[in-house]
Design a protein around this motif. Structure first.
Motif, PDB file in Angstrom:
ATOM      1  N   THR A  41       0.835  -1.199   0.000  1.00 42.59           N
ATOM      2  CA  THR A  41       0.000   0.000   0.000  1.00 42.59           C
ATOM      3  C   THR A  41       0.872   1.251   0.000  1.00 42.59           C
ATOM      4  N   ALA A  42       1.911   1.238   0.817  1.00 44.77           N
ATOM      5  CA  ALA A  42       2.819   2.395   0.881  1.00 44.77           C
ATOM      6  C   ALA A  42       3.561   2.585  -0.442  1.00 44.77           C
ATOM      7  N   LEU A  43       3.953   1.490  -1.072  1.00 45.20           N
ATOM      8  CA  LEU A  43       4.641   1.597  -2.367  1.00 45.20           C
ATOM      9  C   LEU A  43       3.721   2.188  -3.432  1.00 45.20           C
ATOM     10  N   VAL A  44       2.467   1.758  -3.447  1.00 51.12           N
ATOM     11  CA  VAL A  44       1.511   2.301  -4.413  1.00 51.12           C
ATOM     12  C   VAL A  44       1.333   3.798  -4.188  1.00 51.12           C
ATOM     13  N   ARG A  45       1.178   4.190  -2.925  1.00 52.15           N
ATOM     14  CA  ARG A  45       1.006   5.609  -2.614  1.00 52.15           C
ATOM     15  C   ARG A  45       2.266   6.404  -2.954  1.00 52.15           C
ATOM     16  N   THR A  46       3.417   5.825  -2.695  1.00 47.92           N
ATOM     17  CA  THR A  46       4.674   6.512  -2.994  1.00 47.92           C
ATOM     18  C   THR A  46       4.892   6.620  -4.495  1.00 47.92           C
ATOM     19  N   TYR A  47       4.544   5.587  -5.233  1.00 47.77           N
ATOM     20  CA  TYR A  47       4.700   5.611  -6.687  1.00 47.77           C
ATOM     21  C   TYR A  47       3.943   6.795  -7.287  1.00 47.77           C
ATOM     22  N   GLY A  48       2.770   7.052  -6.775  1.00 48.66           N
ATOM     23  CA  GLY A  48       1.973   8.177  -7.266  1.00 48.66           C
ATOM     24  C   GLY A  48       2.619   9.534  -7.015  1.00 48.66           C
ATOM     25  N   ARG A  49       3.543   9.586  -6.074  1.00 52.61           N
ATOM     26  CA  ARG A  49       4.206  10.850  -5.720  1.00 52.61           C
ATOM     27  C   ARG A  49       5.708  10.822  -6.028  1.00 52.61           C
ATOM     28  N   TRP A  50       6.171   9.769  -6.700  1.00 49.39           N
ATOM     29  CA  TRP A  50       7.598   9.556  -6.915  1.00 49.39           C
ATOM     30  C   TRP A  50       8.285  10.758  -7.550  1.00 49.39           C
ATOM     31  N   ASP A  51       7.659  11.348  -8.552  1.00 52.01           N
ATOM     32  CA  ASP A  51       8.292  12.478  -9.236  1.00 52.01           C
ATOM     33  C   ASP A  51       8.382  13.705  -8.331  1.00 52.01           C
ATOM     34  N   GLY A  52       7.612  13.750  -7.270  1.00 47.91           N
ATOM     35  CA  GLY A  52       7.650  14.874  -6.334  1.00 47.91           C
ATOM     36  C   GLY A  52       8.761  14.768  -5.295  1.00 47.91           C
ATOM     37  N   ILE A  53       9.426  13.615  -5.222  1.00 45.69           N
ATOM     38  CA  ILE A  53      10.532  13.437  -4.281  1.00 45.69           C
ATOM     39  C   ILE A  53      11.789  13.901  -4.999  1.00 45.69           C
ATOM     40  N   ALA A  54      12.175  15.143  -4.743  1.00 42.44           N
ATOM     41  CA  ALA A  54      13.314  15.734  -5.457  1.00 42.44           C
ATOM     42  C   ALA A  54      14.622  15.023  -5.115  1.00 42.44           C
ATOM     43  N   ASP A  55      14.838  14.770  -3.839  1.00 47.64           N
ATOM     44  CA  ASP A  55      16.074  14.112  -3.404  1.00 47.64           C
ATOM     45  C   ASP A  55      15.742  12.649  -3.109  1.00 47.64           C
ATOM     46  N   LYS A  56      16.064  11.766  -4.024  1.00 47.80           N
ATOM     47  CA  LYS A  56      15.698  10.351  -3.897  1.00 47.80           C
ATOM     48  C   LYS A  56      16.397   9.673  -2.723  1.00 47.80           C
ATOM     49  N   ARG A  57      17.431  10.328  -2.172  1.00 51.98           N
ATOM     50  CA  ARG A  57      18.071   9.772  -0.972  1.00 51.98           C
ATOM     51  C   ARG A  57      17.110   9.802   0.213  1.00 51.98           C
ATOM     52  N   LEU A  58      16.071  10.622   0.127  1.00 52.93           N
ATOM     53  CA  LEU A  58      15.075  10.717   1.190  1.00 52.93           C
ATOM     54  C   LEU A  58      13.882   9.792   0.953  1.00 52.93           C
ATOM     55  N   ALA A  59      13.970   8.970  -0.080  1.00 55.60           N
ATOM     56  CA  ALA A  59      12.845   8.092  -0.423  1.00 55.60           C
ATOM     57  C   ALA A  59      12.504   7.127   0.716  1.00 55.60           C
ATOM     58  N   ASP A  60      13.513   6.570   1.389  1.00 56.99           N
ATOM     59  CA  ASP A  60      13.234   5.654   2.511  1.00 56.99           C
ATOM     60  C   ASP A  60      12.439   6.364   3.605  1.00 56.99           C
ATOM     61  N   ALA A  61      12.869   7.561   3.961  1.00 59.41           N
ATOM     62  CA  ALA A  61      12.163   8.314   5.003  1.00 59.41           C
ATOM     63  C   ALA A  61      10.734   8.621   4.565  1.00 59.41           C
ATOM     64  N   TYR A  62      10.574   9.013   3.313  1.00 61.82           N
ATOM     65  CA  TYR A  62       9.241   9.312   2.787  1.00 61.82           C
ATOM     66  C   TYR A  62       8.367   8.054   2.859  1.00 61.82           C
ATOM     67  N   LEU A  63       8.897   6.935   2.395  1.00 64.36           N
ATOM     68  CA  LEU A  63       8.132   5.696   2.371  1.00 64.36           C
ATOM     69  C   LEU A  63       7.797   5.220   3.787  1.00 64.36           C
ATOM     70  N   ARG A  64       8.731   5.360   4.704  1.00 63.53           N
ATOM     71  CA  ARG A  64       8.439   4.959   6.098  1.00 63.53           C
ATOM     72  C   ARG A  64       7.323   5.827   6.670  1.00 63.53           C
ATOM     73  N   ARG A  65       7.334   7.107   6.336  1.00 59.09           N
ATOM     74  CA  ARG A  65       6.279   8.003   6.803  1.00 59.09           C
ATOM     75  C   ARG A  65       4.927   7.564   6.225  1.00 59.09           C
ATOM     76  N   VAL A  66       4.918   7.185   4.950  1.00 57.30           N
ATOM     77  CA  VAL A  66       3.687   6.695   4.326  1.00 57.30           C
ATOM     78  C   VAL A  66       3.225   5.417   5.035  1.00 57.30           C
ATOM     79  N   MET A  67       4.173   4.517   5.376  1.00 58.93           N
ATOM     80  CA  MET A  67       3.803   3.285   6.089  1.00 58.93           C
ATOM     81  C   MET A  67       3.213   3.611   7.460  1.00 58.93           C
ATOM     82  N   ILE A  68       3.816   4.542   8.159  1.00 53.81           N
ATOM     83  CA  ILE A  68       3.317   4.915   9.491  1.00 53.81           C
ATOM     84  C   ILE A  68       1.916   5.511   9.377  1.00 53.81           C
TER      85      ILE A  68
END
Length: 184
Positions: A41-68
């Motif tokens: 579920t978090a991956l699907v939600r993150t995929y929809g916003r992937w282009d909005g994550i400017a610094d991909k090094r922060l992708a883990d933090a973003y995805l963990r926040r989506v999971m939480i």
């Protein structure tokens, strides 16, 4: 709509990070199937916003926040459906090794924590994020992270001590019943 380069980039990200992300999801929800659902579920939600994550090094933090956030949504929805009972079901403990038993106990004890407390404990102690990283991931101040962690750890200690006392009392009662049977 994501461009094909972004799709490939996301697929590569998932391929390289999925094991670590699944471990994070597993720490947030005790059931392995629910953890997989949470991650998907978090991956699907993150995929929809992937282009909005400017610094991909922060992708883990973003995805963990989506999971939480997703886990919190599920918890709130489930909380409305739960019906209290007099007796708790027996918890199954894998006795293959002491480490598995300790892990099962810890995951069970973590259930007493509110979602916010559980999130802070998982990020600080399992994910080994700093106070500042945890605060950023959860959208709270560093002071709130510290106080929440302090209260959560105190609550965990209290629950573990209670369970230890309950085991001692149960053991004493069992020994007493055994003596009475032998004496009869």
């Amino acid at each position: 709509m994501a461009h094909s380069g972004e799709v490939l980039e996301f697929e590569e990200y998932v391929r390289t990070r999925q094991d670590a992300l699944l471990r994070s999801a597993r720490r947030l929800v005790p059931d392995p199937v629910d953890a997989q659902d949470l991650l998907q579920t978090a991956l699907v939600r993150t995929y929809g916003r992937w282009d909005g994550i400017a610094d991909k090094r922060l992708a883990d933090a973003y995805l963990r926040r989506v999971m939480i956030n997703t886990r919190t949504e599920w918890w709130r929805a489930r909380k409305l459906e739960e019906v209290p009972t007099e007796q708790l079901p027996e918890s199954a403990v894998d006795d293959a090794s002491e480490q598995h038993a300790d892990r099962a106990l810890l995951m069970d004890v973590m259930k007493v924590l509110a979602p916010k407390q559980r999130s802070v404990v998982v990020l600080r102690h399992w994910e080994q994020m700093s106070t500042e990283e945890t605060a950023a991931a959860l959208g709270m101040s560093a002071g709130t992270v510290k106080s929440t962690l302090h209260r959560a750890l105190a609550r965990l200690r209290e629950e573990l001590e209670k369970r230890q006392r309950d085991e001692l009392v149960a053991g004493a009662l069992d020994r007493r019943e055994e003596r009475e049977r032998c004496a009869a």
